[in-house]
Design a protein around this motif. Structure first.
Motif, PDB file in Angstrom:
ATOM      1  N   GLY A 375     -51.252   2.394  23.068  1.00  0.00           N
ATOM      2  CA  GLY A 375     -51.280   1.946  21.686  1.00  0.00           C
ATOM      3  C   GLY A 375     -52.855   1.199  21.326  1.00  0.00           C
ATOM      4  O   GLY A 375     -53.354   1.584  20.264  1.00  0.00           O
ATOM      5  N   LEU A 376     -53.131   0.136  22.195  1.00  0.00           N
ATOM      6  CA  LEU A 376     -54.242  -0.632  21.778  1.00  0.00           C
ATOM      7  C   LEU A 376     -55.534   0.344  21.616  1.00  0.00           C
ATOM      8  O   LEU A 376     -56.351   0.344  20.868  1.00  0.00           O
ATOM      9  N   GLN A 377     -55.495   1.248  22.883  1.00  0.00           N
ATOM     10  CA  GLN A 377     -56.715   2.022  23.038  1.00  0.00           C
ATOM     11  C   GLN A 377     -56.825   3.032  21.814  1.00  0.00           C
ATOM     12  O   GLN A 377     -57.847   3.387  21.348  1.00  0.00           O
ATOM     13  N   LEU A 443     -53.713  -6.176  16.570  1.00  0.00           N
ATOM     14  CA  LEU A 443     -54.097  -5.283  15.458  1.00  0.00           C
ATOM     15  C   LEU A 443     -53.818  -5.755  14.047  1.00  0.00           C
ATOM     16  O   LEU A 443     -54.265  -5.321  13.078  1.00  0.00           O
ATOM     17  N   SER A 444     -53.160  -6.753  13.935  1.00  0.00           N
ATOM     18  CA  SER A 444     -52.524  -7.401  12.699  1.00  0.00           C
ATOM     19  C   SER A 444     -51.510  -6.368  12.324  1.00  0.00           C
ATOM     20  O   SER A 444     -51.648  -5.054  12.791  1.00  0.00           O
ATOM     21  N   VAL A 451     -43.214   2.107  19.339  1.00  0.00           N
ATOM     22  CA  VAL A 451     -43.147   1.851  20.838  1.00  0.00           C
ATOM     23  C   VAL A 451     -42.521   3.092  21.596  1.00  0.00           C
ATOM     24  O   VAL A 451     -42.939   3.579  22.471  1.00  0.00           O
ATOM     25  N   THR A 452     -41.574   3.491  20.861  1.00  0.00           N
ATOM     26  CA  THR A 452     -40.831   4.944  21.283  1.00  0.00           C
ATOM     27  C   THR A 452     -41.535   5.883  21.174  1.00  0.00           C
ATOM     28  O   THR A 452     -41.726   6.789  22.380  1.00  0.00           O
ATOM     29  N   GLU A 453     -42.622   6.315  20.267  1.00  0.00           N
ATOM     30  CA  GLU A 453     -43.426   7.471  20.136  1.00  0.00           C
ATOM     31  C   GLU A 453     -44.587   7.211  21.321  1.00  0.00           C
ATOM     32  O   GLU A 453     -45.047   8.263  21.857  1.00  0.00           O
ATOM     33  N   LEU A 454     -45.014   6.042  21.453  1.00  0.00           N
ATOM     34  CA  LEU A 454     -46.038   5.722  22.727  1.00  0.00           C
ATOM     35  C   LEU A 454     -45.279   5.949  24.010  1.00  0.00           C
ATOM     36  O   LEU A 454     -46.144   6.857  24.859  1.00  0.00           O
ATOM     37  N   ASP A 455     -44.233   5.682  24.054  1.00  0.00           N
ATOM     38  CA  ASP A 455     -43.436   5.920  25.366  1.00  0.00           C
ATOM     39  C   ASP A 455     -43.418   7.546  25.670  1.00  0.00           C
ATOM     40  O   ASP A 455     -43.953   7.911  26.931  1.00  0.00           O
TER      41      ASP A 455
END
Length: 965
Positions: A375-377, A443-444, A451-455
């Motif tokens: 997510g951060l990247q 990220l504010s 989280v689910t999508e990133l997983d």
């Protein structure tokens, strides 16, 4: 008519003092009368030299009730702010399985046991420690492991010392530390190296190839989370005949190739995250493993497999006398540096979860780190590393402060000590909701990440944050013990089965001289597992730990008052570490005055074996001074040697009352003599239980002492650890107390190195001593000392007609302990002190301290906590044993066929169909009415120590090996 008492009198009857002190007032009077005395004050006047009696009472306040103290401590605990910790650096939140919390950590059957020097009645914890060694061997891929050290930092320092001992690069004096090792570890190793006179290079790990070293230390994964292949660096160190040491993480090693597979010579780290709370720094068990060829140089304790007199498997501490009783100043390390209770918790955690359960925890933690990184990247945040297990580090330009402020606003702690970077560590307690909060922090809000999508993205991408070549392929924890007890029912019964094999204070008196095995009251133990104390990260901002700071400050003031010193450091997390820290302060004081040449430490021949070991760790040369025929320091010899080494004299290490159990009359003279020659006086705090409220080290003239909080101040021994060894010092030594590289400690020199990995050592157990002092108050502490002295003198008086008491002080009195001399009986009968120690097990007792400080003797310390009935029961057992010895003396039994020589006796003896001994089997197993009424059964017969050392096996036998036998 019923006596009318005032409210104050009624409340005084509810004080804790009379529940801590075993003998009641009537029993105390009976004991005094036995000695021909009328009062405790008269006893003290007859026993303690008048010139060291305190001229005013200590002041730690009035005694309070348990309800009052716990309410006050709870109010303090509530001042701690428990933010979600993502600091990492070797300390992680963990879920303590409740079955382990209740049945081990909170169970006196586990926490009141003593170090397993008498293995026949310690088979339970010896089994769990052997299993701990097996766990470490499996996880690290090494060949042999010890039964724990104090913390990761001190384990690294021990690794450096081992490297110097065994390296074939003998002319080299340089040790390399990779700069991506945890900063607290680097600092601690630097401190130890300075005292040893080693040169240290701290640089990028890859540059080790540019240096000629006797050893090197790497971190894997490193302190910023990167997982890199260090096998070539290890090989380079070894090509120069150096020793490669790797600090690692047990949970990470479920997914990562082990240090052994990378070629390491030593693997070390902390077992904390295996179910042991962070506790503001400890106590935690460190692990240490190495190659089999280095086993004779392995620091600390090793549990080994041996056999008993029936040929059955039996466990014991292998090579157990090496450090304290034989090698002394040449010791590899200090054998007292262990954390048994916490090692047990860690291995029970591994047993409960099993290899698959641990792997699942690790995979889940790693997956959350992957989701966070993904997510951060995606939002353009630059990561410092492209590999990780549980920690990611963010490269930040100008927005670090804003991120930190948002984190604090959401009650989250990140790692912030890195320049232009923030690190985030995850653990088994981290949830998907925590990841969402971290996205908001970095990220504010309004970032749009889910989280689910990133997983799902991480799953479909198939990328791994662990390099393929470093992914673990080898099996671990294959022994049946790790694959059996996964339901709570099974685990509960397994824990109980081990506990039942161990004798602890919840069964009977443990009368070990110099070890002060007294009551560890339940009220004192309760705060240890309060979340406000248990779940605090040691590097949390100090303003979040105000409850801890208030408690530590008040406890420090009390201890300063009780010792007569001016300042105190809580950092040393064992008595041995306290000795080291105290000697370090002395050396730094001399160096500050330009006296770099002062490096001689005088130590009386009667001293604790830990003293010379600590002196050599502090870079000193030991000169032993004689004792006279009465066991006192030989003043003529001391004067002569002090004069001989005057120009180089650093200090003397003494114990008071002496290790021989008497108040030496010349103690002030000793202090004055050393000071006249420019030296300092280090007073070992092992016998503070005979000083508190009556005299004090500072008042006597000492400059520094460590305090065994696990002796005098009621922290339990835990089967051989935890402990705390804070040091008190006079004002001139205060600037040289330990500091810390991560959290600055006020009141000491900023450049001073650390001696433990955490700023305040094993802070989580300090509430025990705090509670004890608050419950006892000034009056109670003095009375505890008086009754400890009373009990010892009563016992000596009752035994003296049958057993010679080796040493006595003024007016024929002993201090808080006495030495029973078995040597004349051995000469007359052939019965040894070992026979007496083992026979006591049949009577339901742990033996006194054996063959220390004088070979062929037993040193007994009843403490103030044992009631008169138990003291009398112990006396009755010894007198009964004396009568048994008499039967050997008069020829009724032979030296080989008698209940002492064959002790201890087990159920196997009771049901032996071929019993053909000269004595009755009922006498063997039930030698007294008390032992028949409350029998403790040793689970093995006498253990063959020689066999165990000649056939050193330090891992768990398998079911197949049992079948072969």
């Amino acid at each position: 008519m019923t006596e009318q008492l005032s409210l104050q009198q009624l409340e005084k009857r509810d004080e804790f003092i009379q529940r801590h002190i075993g003998p009641d007032e009537a029993e105390q009077q009976h004991m005094l009368a036995t000695l021909g005395l009328t009062s405790l004050d008269e006893l003290i006047e007859q026993t303690v030299p008048g010139n060291i009696l305190l001229d005013k009472a200590i002041d730690v306040g009035e005694a309070k009730t348990e309800v009052q103290v716990l309410a006050n401590l709870k109010a303090m605990a509530n001042k701690n702010k428990l933010f979600t910790s993502h600091i990492g650096m070797g300390y992680y939140n963990t879920h303590v399985p409740n079955v382990i919390l209740r049945n081990v950590l909170e169970n006196p059957g586990w926490y009141t046991a003593y170090t397993p020097y008498q293995p026949e009645i310690a088979q339970g914890r010896l089994r769990s420690l052997l299993t701990f060694q097996q766990m470490v061997i499996d996880m690290t891929g090494m060949e042999i492991a010890n039964a724990s050290l104090l913390d990761e930092g001190t384990a690294a320092a021990e690794a450096m010392a081992l490297a110097k001992r065994v390296s074939k690069n003998k002319k080299c004096n340089t040790f390399f530390i990779a700069n991506d090792v945890h900063p607290q570890t680097i600092d601690l190793v630097k401190t130890r190296a300075e005292m040893f006179g080693f040169d240290i290079v701290i640089a990028d790990a890859a540059t080790v190839v540019e240096h000629n070293v006797f050893g090197a230390l790497f971190q894997y994964p490193n302190t910023t989370g990167a997982v890199t292949d260090i096998s070539d660096l290890i090989a380079d160190v070894q090509s120069k005949k150096g020793i490669a040491c790797v600090a690692s993480d047990l949970l990470a090693l479920t997914l990562l190739k082990s240090p052994g597979e990378l070629g390491a010579d030593v693997a070390l780290g902390s077992a904390q995250r295996f179910g042991v709370p962070m506790g503001y720094g400890g106590p935690h068990a460190a692990f240490f493993a190495t190659k089999d060829k280095f086993k004779r140089s392995l620091p600390g304790r090793i549990i080994g497999v041996s056999v008993d007199s029936r040929g059955n498997e039996a466990l014991r501490m292998a090579l157990q006398t090496r450090e304290q009783h034989i090698r002394r100043e040449k010791a590899n390390s200090n054998i007292c540096t262990a954390q048994v209770l916490l090692a047990n918790m860690a291995v029970f955690y591994a047993i409960y979860h099993g290899p698959e359960g641990l792997k699942n925890i690790a995979q889940r933690t790693n997956r959350l780190a992957d989701i966070l990184a993904k997510g951060l990247q995606a939002k353009g945040v630059e990561l410092a590393n492209d590999t990780w297990f549980d920690t990611i580090t963010l490269n930040l330009a100008d927005n670090k402060q804003a991120i930190v402020e948002r984190a604090l606003a959401k009650q989250v702690n990140l790692r912030t000590d890195l320049t232009n970077q923030v690190a985030i560590s995850l653990d088994e307690t981290t949830t998907a909701a925590d990841i969402a909060v971290l996205f908001d922090i970095v990220l504010s809000e309004g970032h749009g990440l889910d989280v689910t999508e990133l997983d799902a993205q991480v799953t479909s991408a198939g990328d791994s944050s662990i390099p393929t070549e470093l992914a673990r392929q080898s099996a671990y924890l294959t022994n049946e013990v790790f694959n059996t007890h996964h339901s709570e029912t099974e685990m509960l019964r397994y824990l109980k089965s081990l506990e039942a094999k161990d004798l602890a204070l919840n069964h009977s008196m443990i009368s070990l001289g110099s070890c002060t095995m007294k009551l560890n009251a339940t009220a004192e133990m309760i705060p240890v597992t309060w979340p406000e104390f248990a779940n605090m990260h040691p590097f949390a901002p100090v303003d979040q730990a105000q409850g801890y700071q208030e408690m530590i400050s008040e406890l420090s003031e009390w201890l300063v008052n009780a010792t007569g010193y001016d300042a105190l450091s809580m950092q040393p997390n064992s008595g041995a570490q306290g000795e080291y820290a105290g000697l370090l302060a002395i050396q730094k004081y001399h160096q500050s005055r330009g006296d770099h040449h002062r490096n001689i430490c005088l130590i009386p021949s009667s001293a604790h074996g830990t003293n010379p070991a600590s002196a050599q760790m502090a870079g000193m040369k030991v000169v032993v001074t004689k004792c006279d025929s009465d066991g006192n320091i030989d003043m003529d010899d001391l004067r002569e040697k002090a004069e001989q080494v005057a120009d180089s004299l650093s200090c003397i290490m003494i114990t008071y009352p002496s290790t021989h159990g008497v108040y030496e009359e010349t103690i002030r003279e000793v202090c004055d003599l050393i000071h006249q020659h420019g030296g300092q006086v280090y007073m070992d705090g092992a016998n503070m239980n005979a000083q508190v409220g009556v005299t004090s080290p500072g008042f006597i003239g000492s400059d520094v002492s460590h305090l065994n909080l696990h002796k005098t101040f009621c922290i339990p021994h835990g089967g051989g650890g935890p402990g705390m060894g804070p040091i008190g010092v006079k004002s001139h030594l205060a600037p040289f107390l330990p500091n810390h590289p991560v959290i600055t400690i006020e009141g000491t020199g900023e450049t001073n190195g650390s001696v433990s990995a955490a700023p305040w050592g094993s802070a989580a157990i300090l509430p025990i001593s705090y509670t004890y002092i608050a419950l006892m108050g000034s009056e109670g502490l003095r009375k505890a000392t008086q009754v400890a002295i009373l009990s010892a003198n009563y016992m000596a008086q009752k035994l003296a007609d049958d057993f010679p008491i080796l040493y006595r002080g003024r007016n024929n009195k002993v201090a808080h302990e006495c030495i029973i001399d078995i040597r004349p009986l051995k000469e007359a009968s052939g019965i040894t002190e070992m026979d007496v120690a083992k026979r006591l097990m049949d009577y339901g007792f742990h033996a006194p301290t054996m063959s220390f400080p004088v070979a062929g003797t037993l040193m007994v310390e009843p403490t103030e906590s044992e009631p008169l009935c138990e003291i009398d029961r112990f006396i009755e057992a010894l007198l009964s044993i004396r009568a048994e010895i008499a039967k050997v003396e008069n020829g009724e039994w032979t030296v080989e066929d008698n209940p002492l020589h064959n002790a201890p006796h087990t159920m196997a003896d009771l049901v032996d169909a071929n019993w053909n001994r000269a004595y009755d089997r009922q006498l063997a197993v039930f030698p007294s009415a008390a032992s028949a009424a409350n029998k403790f059964w040793p689970t093995v017969n006498r253990i063959d120590d020689v066999y165990g050392d000649r056939n050193l096996v330090c891992s768990c036998p398998t079911t197949e090996s049992y079948a072969e036998e």
